[in-house]
Design a protein around this motif. Sequence first.
Motif, PDB file in Angstrom:
ATOM      1  N   MET A   1       0.897  -1.188  -0.014  1.00 35.84           N
ATOM      2  CA  MET A   1      -0.136  -0.057  -0.010  1.00 35.84           C
ATOM      3  C   MET A   1       0.993   1.174   0.102  1.00 35.84           C
ATOM      4  N   VAL A   2       0.602   2.061  -0.998  1.00 33.05           N
ATOM      5  CA  VAL A   2       1.345   3.201  -1.089  1.00 33.05           C
ATOM      6  C   VAL A   2       0.935   4.296   0.010  1.00 33.05           C
ATOM      7  N   LYS A   3       1.693   5.007   0.375  1.00 32.99           N
ATOM      8  CA  LYS A   3       1.294   6.307   1.375  1.00 32.99           C
ATOM      9  C   LYS A   3       1.749   7.584   0.917  1.00 32.99           C
ATOM     10  N   LYS A   4       0.930   8.303   0.935  1.00 37.35           N
ATOM     11  CA  LYS A   4       1.129   9.780   0.151  1.00 37.35           C
ATOM     12  C   LYS A   4       1.376  10.730   1.177  1.00 37.35           C
ATOM     13  N   TYR A   5       2.524  11.692   0.984  1.00 42.01           N
ATOM     14  CA  TYR A   5       2.892  12.797   1.818  1.00 42.01           C
ATOM     15  C   TYR A   5       3.183  13.964   0.878  1.00 42.01           C
ATOM     16  N   ARG A   6       2.911  15.237   1.658  1.00 40.71           N
ATOM     17  CA  ARG A   6       3.202  16.289   0.976  1.00 40.71           C
ATOM     18  C   ARG A   6       4.421  17.217   1.459  1.00 40.71           C
ATOM     19  N   LEU A   7       5.485  17.451   0.897  1.00 42.19           N
ATOM     20  CA  LEU A   7       6.542  18.196   1.516  1.00 42.19           C
ATOM     21  C   LEU A   7       6.599  19.672   0.714  1.00 42.19           C
ATOM     22  N   VAL A   8       6.510  20.719   1.483  1.00 42.34           N
ATOM     23  CA  VAL A   8       6.880  22.146   0.741  1.00 42.34           C
ATOM     24  C   VAL A   8       7.942  22.704   1.278  1.00 42.34           C
ATOM     25  N   TYR A   9       8.687  23.262   0.283  1.00 38.94           N
ATOM     26  CA  TYR A   9      10.137  23.831   0.322  1.00 38.94           C
ATOM     27  C   TYR A   9       9.831  25.315   0.342  1.00 38.94           C
ATOM     28  N   ILE A  10      10.111  26.032   1.264  1.00 39.63           N
ATOM     29  CA  ILE A  10       9.818  27.515   1.153  1.00 39.63           C
ATOM     30  C   ILE A  10      11.153  28.230   1.569  1.00 39.63           C
ATOM     31  N   ASP A  11      11.409  29.432   0.482  1.00 41.69           N
ATOM     32  CA  ASP A  11      12.546  29.975   0.512  1.00 41.69           C
ATOM     33  C   ASP A  11      12.401  31.548  -0.161  1.00 41.69           C
ATOM     34  N   ASP A  12      13.125  32.432  -0.043  1.00 37.94           N
ATOM     35  CA  ASP A  12      13.052  33.470  -0.513  1.00 37.94           C
ATOM     36  C   ASP A  12      13.972  33.559  -1.832  1.00 37.94           C
ATOM     37  N   GLU A  13      15.063  32.698  -1.966  1.00 38.03           N
ATOM     38  CA  GLU A  13      15.960  32.305  -2.984  1.00 38.03           C
ATOM     39  C   GLU A  13      15.985  30.949  -2.774  1.00 38.03           C
ATOM     40  N   MET A  14      15.333  30.241  -3.940  1.00 33.16           N
ATOM     41  CA  MET A  14      15.320  28.787  -3.961  1.00 33.16           C
ATOM     42  C   MET A  14      16.842  28.192  -4.140  1.00 33.16           C
ATOM     43  N   GLU A  15      17.287  27.204  -3.478  1.00 36.01           N
ATOM     44  CA  GLU A  15      18.650  26.908  -3.789  1.00 36.01           C
ATOM     45  C   GLU A  15      18.410  25.732  -4.677  1.00 36.01           C
ATOM     46  N   ILE A  16      19.280  25.867  -5.824  1.00 41.27           N
ATOM     47  CA  ILE A  16      19.007  24.953  -7.102  1.00 41.27           C
ATOM     48  C   ILE A  16      19.403  23.655  -6.705  1.00 41.27           C
ATOM     49  N   SER A  17      20.582  23.417  -5.908  1.00 42.45           N
ATOM     50  CA  SER A  17      21.059  22.031  -5.362  1.00 42.45           C
ATOM     51  C   SER A  17      19.919  21.214  -4.654  1.00 42.45           C
ATOM     52  N   LEU A  18      19.391  22.051  -3.893  1.00 40.97           N
ATOM     53  CA  LEU A  18      18.189  21.342  -2.955  1.00 40.97           C
ATOM     54  C   LEU A  18      17.023  21.182  -3.794  1.00 40.97           C
ATOM     55  N   SER A  19      16.582  22.011  -4.704  1.00 43.71           N
ATOM     56  CA  SER A  19      15.300  21.880  -5.460  1.00 43.71           C
ATOM     57  C   SER A  19      15.480  20.568  -6.370  1.00 43.71           C
ATOM     58  N   HIS A  20      16.832  20.634  -6.847  1.00 47.24           N
ATOM     59  CA  HIS A  20      17.089  19.245  -7.689  1.00 47.24           C
ATOM     60  C   HIS A  20      16.911  18.001  -6.914  1.00 47.24           C
ATOM     61  N   TYR A  21      17.508  18.324  -5.615  1.00 46.72           N
ATOM     62  CA  TYR A  21      17.600  16.959  -4.551  1.00 46.72           C
ATOM     63  C   TYR A  21      16.064  16.344  -4.108  1.00 46.72           C
ATOM     64  N   LEU A  22      15.420  17.512  -4.084  1.00 46.62           N
ATOM     65  CA  LEU A  22      14.031  17.090  -3.606  1.00 46.62           C
ATOM     66  C   LEU A  22      13.190  16.633  -4.752  1.00 46.62           C
ATOM     67  N   ASP A  23      13.399  17.257  -5.981  1.00 48.11           N
ATOM     68  CA  ASP A  23      12.698  16.784  -6.970  1.00 48.11           C
ATOM     69  C   ASP A  23      13.126  15.604  -7.857  1.00 48.11           C
ATOM     70  N   LYS A  24      14.232  14.995  -7.711  1.00 54.60           N
ATOM     71  CA  LYS A  24      14.628  14.322  -8.655  1.00 54.60           C
ATOM     72  C   LYS A  24      15.383  13.123  -7.701  1.00 54.60           C
ATOM     73  N   HIS A  25      16.269  13.334  -6.771  1.00 55.26           N
ATOM     74  CA  HIS A  25      17.088  12.197  -5.946  1.00 55.26           C
ATOM     75  C   HIS A  25      16.119  11.783  -4.879  1.00 55.26           C
ATOM     76  N   LEU A  26      15.454  12.470  -3.966  1.00 55.80           N
ATOM     77  CA  LEU A  26      15.113  12.051  -2.861  1.00 55.80           C
ATOM     78  C   LEU A  26      14.010  11.072  -2.806  1.00 55.80           C
ATOM     79  N   LYS A  27      13.125  11.010  -4.214  1.00 57.51           N
ATOM     80  CA  LYS A  27      12.272   9.830  -4.211  1.00 57.51           C
ATOM     81  C   LYS A  27      13.152   8.577  -4.330  1.00 57.51           C
ATOM     82  N   ASP A  28      14.003   8.543  -5.075  1.00 56.89           N
ATOM     83  CA  ASP A  28      15.058   7.246  -5.055  1.00 56.89           C
ATOM     84  C   ASP A  28      15.441   6.492  -3.811  1.00 56.89           C
ATOM     85  N   GLU A  29      15.584   7.634  -2.707  1.00 54.26           N
ATOM     86  CA  GLU A  29      15.995   7.093  -1.498  1.00 54.26           C
ATOM     87  C   GLU A  29      15.037   6.623  -0.422  1.00 54.26           C
ATOM     88  N   LEU A  30      13.797   6.853  -0.827  1.00 52.93           N
ATOM     89  CA  LEU A  30      12.699   6.402   0.099  1.00 52.93           C
ATOM     90  C   LEU A  30      12.144   5.197  -0.205  1.00 52.93           C
TER      91      LEU A  30
END
Length: 202
Positions: A1-30
Amino acid sequence: MVKKYRLVYIDDEMEISLSHYLDKHLKDELDGTIELECEEIKFDPSLGYNSLINDIRVRRANIILIDSRLFEDRNASKGKFSGEEFKFIIKRSYPYIEVLVISQNKMDASLQIIPKYNCDCGMSPEEYYDANLLQHIKNAIAQVDLYRTLANCFEENDNWEPLIKERAISNLKGTESYTELTKEDIDRLVIGFKELTEKVNG
């Protein structure tokens, strides 16, 4: 059974490496049973903190990742606050949202602040965030699971008045359409947080 979660990243200047990590890499580590939807909010200081706290994406989040210093412009006219203050306000208003604070500055263990990636660390952004952020996100997901388990227990208990029960379950599951906080409500919370901080730092 797949469990769904929402993560929101808030910044006034988005950090590109963090955005990429959250969007591309993180899901493979979960775990494969976890579906994590990641959104970003580029915070505009001119709109003030009230607009952010009442943003529907914030109110529906399970996990919030927020920069410690949202205001570089100290002359902002609609209120100045830090990620730590935001965490305090969110936990008061929406106690079942997990908030992680990140910063360009060094980690502050006492405030549970997570340092952002620095290219001088000798690691790739993926390696760095795997080592410094991943476990915090996993812990937050585990905490959200606990809230959901509590909601199920609460739902099965018929001793509660129906309206209170419905509101509490919605709150625990993160599905409630919260009544918006007024600017005065938030101002009082910020003042209370600052007074508390001054006493602690005394």
